[in-house]
Motif scaffolding. Structure first.
Motif, mmCIF file in Angstrom:
data_model
loop_
_atom_site.group_PDB
_atom_site.id
_atom_site.type_symbol
_atom_site.label_atom_id
_atom_site.label_comp_id
_atom_site.label_asym_id
_atom_site.label_seq_id
_atom_site.Cartn_x
_atom_site.Cartn_y
_atom_site.Cartn_z
ATOM 1 N N GLN A 38 0.830 -1.205 0.000
ATOM 2 C CA GLN A 38 0.000 0.000 0.000
ATOM 3 C C GLN A 38 0.871 1.264 0.000
ATOM 4 N N HIS A 39 1.841 1.284 -0.910
ATOM 5 C CA HIS A 39 2.722 2.421 -1.159
ATOM 6 C C HIS A 39 3.782 2.635 -0.083
ATOM 7 N N LYS A 40 3.894 1.723 0.861
ATOM 8 C CA LYS A 40 4.891 1.856 1.923
ATOM 9 C C LYS A 40 5.980 0.799 1.763
ATOM 10 N N GLY A 41 7.243 1.216 1.998
ATOM 11 C CA GLY A 41 8.339 0.258 2.102
ATOM 12 C C GLY A 41 8.963 -0.191 0.801
ATOM 13 N N LEU A 42 8.873 0.602 -0.256
ATOM 14 C CA LEU A 42 9.505 0.200 -1.518
ATOM 15 C C LEU A 42 10.996 -0.070 -1.341
ATOM 16 N N ALA A 43 11.659 0.766 -0.570
ATOM 17 C CA ALA A 43 13.105 0.619 -0.402
ATOM 18 C C ALA A 43 13.485 -0.642 0.363
ATOM 19 N N ASP A 44 12.564 -1.199 1.131
ATOM 20 C CA ASP A 44 12.885 -2.374 1.945
ATOM 21 C C ASP A 44 13.476 -3.497 1.109
ATOM 22 N N THR A 45 12.896 -3.714 -0.072
ATOM 23 C CA THR A 45 13.391 -4.792 -0.933
ATOM 24 C C THR A 45 14.220 -4.277 -2.097
ATOM 25 N N LEU A 46 13.876 -3.128 -2.634
ATOM 26 C CA LEU A 46 14.589 -2.641 -3.814
ATOM 27 C C LEU A 46 16.033 -2.267 -3.502
ATOM 28 N N ASP A 47 16.293 -1.787 -2.297
ATOM 29 C CA ASP A 47 17.673 -1.500 -1.933
ATOM 30 C C ASP A 47 18.513 -2.769 -1.899
ATOM 31 N N ILE A 48 17.916 -3.866 -1.494
ATOM 32 C CA ILE A 48 18.621 -5.165 -1.496
ATOM 33 C C ILE A 48 18.835 -5.637 -2.922
#
Length: 205
Positions: A38-48
């Motif tokens: 729901q638009h939150k936490g994109l960086a959580d996985t994309l940074d990895i």
């Protein structure tokens, strides 16, 4: 050509780390949307995932917009975001024609937060898809790998029409969690609901 396919990470960092490991055996990486919740936490996985140096093609899911996804991968040099457009990707010594359309298709029942498109708009975004390449969509073609937990089909007619018209070698999608990992064929096209664990598919290009 070996293609690592995945979808629906939904901020799962362990799944993202596993995909980085799997990418060592691939030539091309495809992510079929829903990296966020729901638009939150994109960086959580994309940074990895951004340590992957292979050509990588991503489409937005219904949990993030096109603009959010593009902004999130600014530093990931090998990643390309597609949505209503295509691009020729060079990998393993060949040029691969790619086309992508993200979002929930048809419009989901989830409300205003969901990044959705109706079938008419989806058909417009798929109209210029070429023949015989690789198609990446968040939503599945209807009556393929789109059965929800009650058995109801939830896919898109416009995506299926595109598959029947263009005969892509591979269609990578996600969105319907209960069919993660399933594969079917429509004509000569292999369709996979990839899921977060990732699957490597051999594609003859």
């Amino acid at each position: 050509m070996k293609v690592l396919c995945f979808s629906d990470l939904h901020r799962d960092q362990d799944a993202a780390r596993n995909l980085v490991h799997l990418a060592a055996d691939a030539d091309l990486v495809i992510g079929a949307g829903d990296f966020a919740n729901q638009h939150k936490g994109l960086a959580d996985t994309l940074d990895i995932l951004s340590v992957i140096e292979l050509p990588t093609v991503l489409v937005p899911g219904n949990g993030e917009t096109l603009e959010e996804l593009r902004d999130a991968v600014t530093g990931w040099k090998s990643a390309v975001v597609l949505h209503g457009n295509g691009q020729k990707i060079e990998t393993a010594g060949v040029d691969v024609e790619m086309w992508g359309v993200g979002g929930g298709i048809p419009v989901t029942p989830f409300g205003d937060w969901s990044y959705d498109f109706d079938e008419d708009r989806a058909a417009e975004m798929l109209a210029d898809c070429g023949v015989g390449g690789i198609l990446v969509t968040h939503s599945p073609p209807i009556d393929t790998v789109d059965h929800d937990s009650s058995g109801r089909i939830r896919g898109s007619q416009s995506i299926r029409d595109c598959v029947e018209r263009c005969s892509p070698k591979l269609v990578v999608c996600g969105h319907i969690h209960s069919d993660w990992g399933k594969q079917v064929r429509v004509g000569e096209s292999l369709i996979i609901n990839a899921g977060p664990r990732g699957t490597i598919i051999d594609v003859d290009v």
